[in-house]
Scaffold this motif. Structure first.
Motif, short mmCIF file in Angstrom:
data_model
loop_
_atom_site.label_atom_id
_atom_site.label_comp_id
_atom_site.label_asym_id
_atom_site.label_seq_id
_atom_site.Cartn_x
_atom_site.Cartn_y
_atom_site.Cartn_z
N LEU A 548 -50.33 5.30 33.42
CA LEU A 548 -50.12 6.73 33.63
C LEU A 548 -49.04 7.21 32.26
O LEU A 548 -49.18 8.26 31.79
N GLY A 549 -48.03 6.31 32.03
CA GLY A 549 -47.25 6.51 30.93
C GLY A 549 -48.06 6.80 29.74
O GLY A 549 -47.86 7.83 28.70
N SER A 556 -52.00 16.34 26.74
CA SER A 556 -51.24 17.41 26.98
C SER A 556 -51.79 18.25 28.18
O SER A 556 -51.63 19.33 28.40
N LEU A 557 -52.62 17.74 28.95
CA LEU A 557 -53.40 18.20 30.08
C LEU A 557 -52.17 18.71 31.23
O LEU A 557 -51.33 18.08 31.64
N ARG A 577 -49.38 17.75 36.22
CA ARG A 577 -48.66 16.96 35.13
C ARG A 577 -47.24 16.69 35.68
O ARG A 577 -46.59 15.53 35.33
N THR A 578 -46.53 17.88 35.99
CA THR A 578 -45.07 17.77 36.41
C THR A 578 -44.92 16.84 37.48
O THR A 578 -43.74 16.04 37.68
N GLU A 579 -45.70 16.74 38.35
CA GLU A 579 -45.77 15.77 39.49
C GLU A 579 -45.50 14.25 38.77
O GLU A 579 -44.85 13.23 39.05
N LEU A 580 -46.71 13.99 38.02
CA LEU A 580 -46.73 12.63 37.43
C LEU A 580 -45.73 12.53 36.42
O LEU A 580 -45.23 11.10 36.56
N GLN A 581 -45.31 13.35 35.72
CA GLN A 581 -43.95 13.20 34.86
C GLN A 581 -42.57 12.78 35.76
O GLN A 581 -42.06 11.65 35.26
N GLU A 648 -46.50 9.12 47.41
CA GLU A 648 -45.34 9.88 46.98
C GLU A 648 -45.76 11.24 46.27
O GLU A 648 -44.77 11.62 45.56
N ILE A 649 -47.09 11.29 45.84
CA ILE A 649 -47.44 12.53 44.92
C ILE A 649 -48.15 13.57 45.60
O ILE A 649 -48.76 13.08 46.69
N ARG A 650 -47.97 14.84 45.41
CA ARG A 650 -48.55 15.78 45.91
C ARG A 650 -49.95 16.12 45.18
O ARG A 650 -49.96 16.26 44.31
#
Length: 810
Positions: A548-549, A556-557, A577-581, A648-650
């Motif tokens: 993931l990192g 930049s998707l 992307r905001t969720e994963l970050q 834990e991710i939407r």
């Protein structure tokens, strides 16, 4: 993360009960229940924009009044008068340019091209912020107050959209639809309608113009919102003018007094048609000239690099040249240079026939129209000089780095051209036109109104300019010839050049989706498989935090697809992307380390390696820090190899999907209708590619370029394969569920490629149903594999038993 948040929230003290807060909450609920959120939002938007529009008009009018007063007071000294005439607008324009560059460079220009891009689903940073609002309002007010040929309509649409976006965030106090990102497009659409309607006091034309300019597909549910907000805003705008004693009552902005019993004769229709066709060519040339000026300024030359480094030189030089040429005692006396923009429109729309007037004996009530009359120069020459000089001045001034629009300058140009044709008609028919025994004289002012509507329609590629014109003039007498001229102008201009806003989009290279013309058959022969990107970055349910990192650092998707596994590639959904970050930052954060230590035993963790000084009771220095860093690094390496916790991710379970055989025409329609930025391509549920605006734009430009017909990369192979399949004999192998499914898939592909009107059999209207069916197909495949293995074991067992039986017989 949830346990940590619940732990931290439990430690916080509850807020004390407040009667004031409870009272305010009750009032909010009552207002929302009785009035509704839509009405409150639209009233606030209309009221705010009316106040902003009137304040800008009042300030710019006072600035122009001071400009003309200074010119009149210095009439005795021509040199000082010239310096004042030139320096005053230069100071205002350079201030507007400097202020916008410092506060918000996004405020430069019209703003409509960027709004068209935003409404197509593209995110442009800092274009709808409060800083851009302040810079746009102040910069536009200074530009309008300078007297330069810049317009208010385009920038004001941007201002209204910013106001709508900011108000929608403030409306979060009323919990409802304005917190939903899906309603963001509707809010901006209403803002565009309010911007045009409040700018000129034309609510009907404002709504129609905003629809034509900014939207390819318009939601009918927004009609009443746009009309209500635009009407309320225009009403307040005109009421403020009456309150300031600028008008006696609520009337049109440029009111005309044409006769209503016989406004025009049928014999004049050819002249109106000539105005429309000519305005079509002139509008296309205006767009071309404007684009060439911008392209020249964007070239990497020594001059452009110097102007880019010293940003105030270009607007100052353009203002200096224009002000010098319009200086009234100089060359400006031959082109009515002393008239300001609104004075030009009022004089061009008057009822007088200037060719029948003498500069020595002016009739009463002529007013500012006397500036068009010169004792030594013909009216035709003055109108022609005005049109030619203002034409290139307007095309160049709209490229200055200040908030500026082109609607009003082009409107004045069209009015001047129409007035020129009207004066020519009045000269050709000096006694007027005889009808039913009554002679009716030619009205050159009516020709000016038609020319204004036709040229603005040709430049913007809209028809609603006719509605705006009859709302501006307050008369609908010339609506029929006006519509004829506007339609003819659009027909000519659309065949020669894009609209002014689309031209700016092309120059700025914004991610905008071009239109597909009706006559190109190639849009039905190109499919998604010919233009999609096959190398897709994705996450699976087995992906680790290390993967993931790497994915976040290397791409930049905005959204990343989620598949079941790397082997099956079945699309399960997409993740922002905001969720994963956020989950990546949290996983290795110091808070989580502390929380994990608190959940474990007290003797575990890297803190147990610290050394205590028995005499002083202090922690030892470098050894303790080194051990801590070593243990933290080891812990991070261990945590990075763990799989991502998807609970834990939407996850969006239904991202938009296309099949490989979706045509270019259908793909363009879906992207335009839904405002998509990308879509995933699946084959029986498996992720095989992705299509974004960039790929779609390249495919459209390649298939619709004039004189070129580009065949897709797989066209020859597909045609040959289709012919081979058509002449091949049917297979004689026995049927099986797997074989039937393969044949069904191939048949679906052939049907989707052979005829263009039916839906592809593999394309489901519901994406969630599609995903479920894909999972069921995967389960069925696994079940069939198990059945095959069991069948093989049964056969093997039978063979072994048969061999044993034969041995016993022998």
């Amino acid at each position: 993360m949830e346990s940590y948040l619940s732990h931290t929230s439990s430690t916080k003290k509850p807020r004390p009960y407040s009667k004031c807060q409870d009272c305010v909450a009750r009032i909010q609920r009552y207002i929302v229940t009785k009035l509704g959120e839509d009405w409150i939002f639209l009233v606030l938007l209309g009221l705010t924009m009316a106040l902003v529009s009137w304040s800008m008009d009042y300030t710019s009018a006072k600035s122009l009044q001071a400009y003309k007063w200074m010119h009149g007071e210095l009439r005795g000294n021509v040199l000082i008068q010239y310096l004042a005439w030139v320096v005053y607008p230069m100071v205002l324009v350079m201030f507007a340019s400097l202020f916008c560059n410092i506060v918000a460079p996004q405020a430069i220009g019209s703003g409509i091209p960027e709004l068209k891009t935003i409404l197509r689903g593209v995110v442009l940073k800092e274009y709808l912020t409060l800083k851009a609002f302040v810079a746009k309002v102040i910069g536009l007010t200074a530009g309008l107050g300078s007297g330069m040929p810049v317009g208010k309509e385009g920038p004001f649409v941007h201002i209204a959209s910013i106001c709508a976006a900011v108000l929608s965030k403030m409306m979060s106090i009323f919990s409802g639809v304005y917190e939903n990102p899906c309603g963001y497009t509707d809010i901006l659409t209403v803002g565009c309608a309010v911007g045009v309607g409040c700018c000129f006091g034309t609510p009907l034309g404002g709504v129609l113009f905003s629809i034509e300019v900014t939207s390819t597909y318009f939601a009918v549910r927004n009609y009443w919102r746009g009309y209500f907000a635009a009407t309320f805003s225009a009403f307040i705008f005109r009421v403020l003018s009456v309150w300031n004693k600028d008008a006696v009552t609520i009337t049109a902005l440029f009111r005309t007094n044409f006769r209503m019993d016989f406004p025009f004769d049928l014999q004049e229709l050819p002249a109106f048609a000539i105005i429309g066709i000519s305005c079509g060519f002139l509008g296309a040339f205006f767009v071309y000239l404007n684009r060439q000026v911008v392209l020249v300024m964007r070239r990497q030359t020594a001059l452009t690099r110097f102007l880019t480094k010293h940003r105030l030189i270009y607007p100052g030089a353009v203002t200096f040249v224009i002000a010098t040429l319009t200086f009234p005692p100089g060359f400006g006396q031959f082109m009515a240079g002393e008239l300001m923009p609104r004075e030009c429109i009022n004089s061009l729309f008057d009822n007088f026939t200037w060719t029948k007037l003498s500069a020595t004996a002016l009739p009463p009530g002529l007013g500012r129209s006397s500036a068009w009359l010169h004792p030594d120069v013909s009216v035709f020459l003055i109108l022609l000089l005005f049109f030619v000089m203002k034409f290139w001045m307007s095309a160049v001034s709209t490229t200055m780095p200040i908030p500026s629009g082109a609607f009003m300058p082009v409107f004045i140009l069209g009015a001047a051209f129409g007035r020129l044709v009207g004066e020519i008609m009045a000269t050709l028919f000096p006694n007027g036109i005889l009808f039913d025994g009554i002679v009716y004289r030619i009205l050159p002012g009516g020709y000016a109104v038609i020319g204004a509507a036709a040229l603005t329609g040709a430049v913007t590629h809209t028809v609603s300019t006719a509605v705006i014109c009859f709302e501006l003039t307050g008369q609908i007498s010339h609506i029929l010839p006006m519509m004829v001229a506007v339609i003819l102008a659009n027909m000519v201009a659309q065949g020669l050049q894009p609209s002014l806003y689309d031209s700016i989009i092309q120059v700025k290279k914004l991610p905008y989706l071009p239109e597909l013309s009706l006559g190109h058959i190639s849009k039905y022969n190109i499919f998604v498989e010919d233009m999609m990107v096959r190398k897709v970055n994705f996450l699976s349910s087995q992906s680790t935090y290390r993967e993931l990192g790497y994915l976040l650092d290397s791409t930049s998707l905005k959204t990343i697809p989620l598949v079941d596994s790397k082997e099956s590639m079945i699309l399960l959904g997409s993740i922002e992307r905001t969720e994963l970050q956020a989950i990546s930052d949290w996983w290795l954060s110091a808070e989580r380390r502390v929380f994990e230590r608190g959940q474990g035993s007290p003797g575990q963790g890297w803190e147990s390696f610290t050394f205590i000084d028995e005499e002083g009771g202090e922690v030892t220095g470098w050894m303790d820090g080194w051990m801590d860093r070593w243990n933290i690094k080891a812990w991070e390496e261990e945590e990075l190899d763990k799989p991502i916790s998807m609970e834990e991710i939407r996850i969006d379970p239904s991202p938009f999907q296309l099949v490989e055989r979706t045509s270019l025409h259908k793909t363009h329609t879906l992207f335009s209708l839904l405002g998509l930025s990308h879509a995933y391509v699946t084959s029986i549920g498996k992720l095989v590619g992705v299509v974004a605006l960039k790929e779609l734009q390249k495919a459209i430009e390649g298939s619709t370029r004039s004189g070129v017909r580009l065949r897709p990369p797989l066209a020859s192979f597909r045609d040959a394969n289709r012919k081979a399949k058509k002449h091949a004999a049917p297979p004689s192998t026995p049927s099986s569920p797997t074989r039937d499914r393969e044949l069904w898939g191939e048949g679906g592909k052939r049907e989707g490629g052979g005829e263009r009107n039916k839906e592809h059999p593999g394309y489901w209207s519901s994406v969630q149903a599609h995903s479920r069916l894909c999972r069921c197909s995967a389960y069925r495949e696994q079940e069939e594999q198990v059945h095959t293995v069991l069948l093989g074991l049964v056969v093997l067992e039978f063979l072994v038993a048969n061999n044993t039986f034969c041995k016993s017989l022998s």
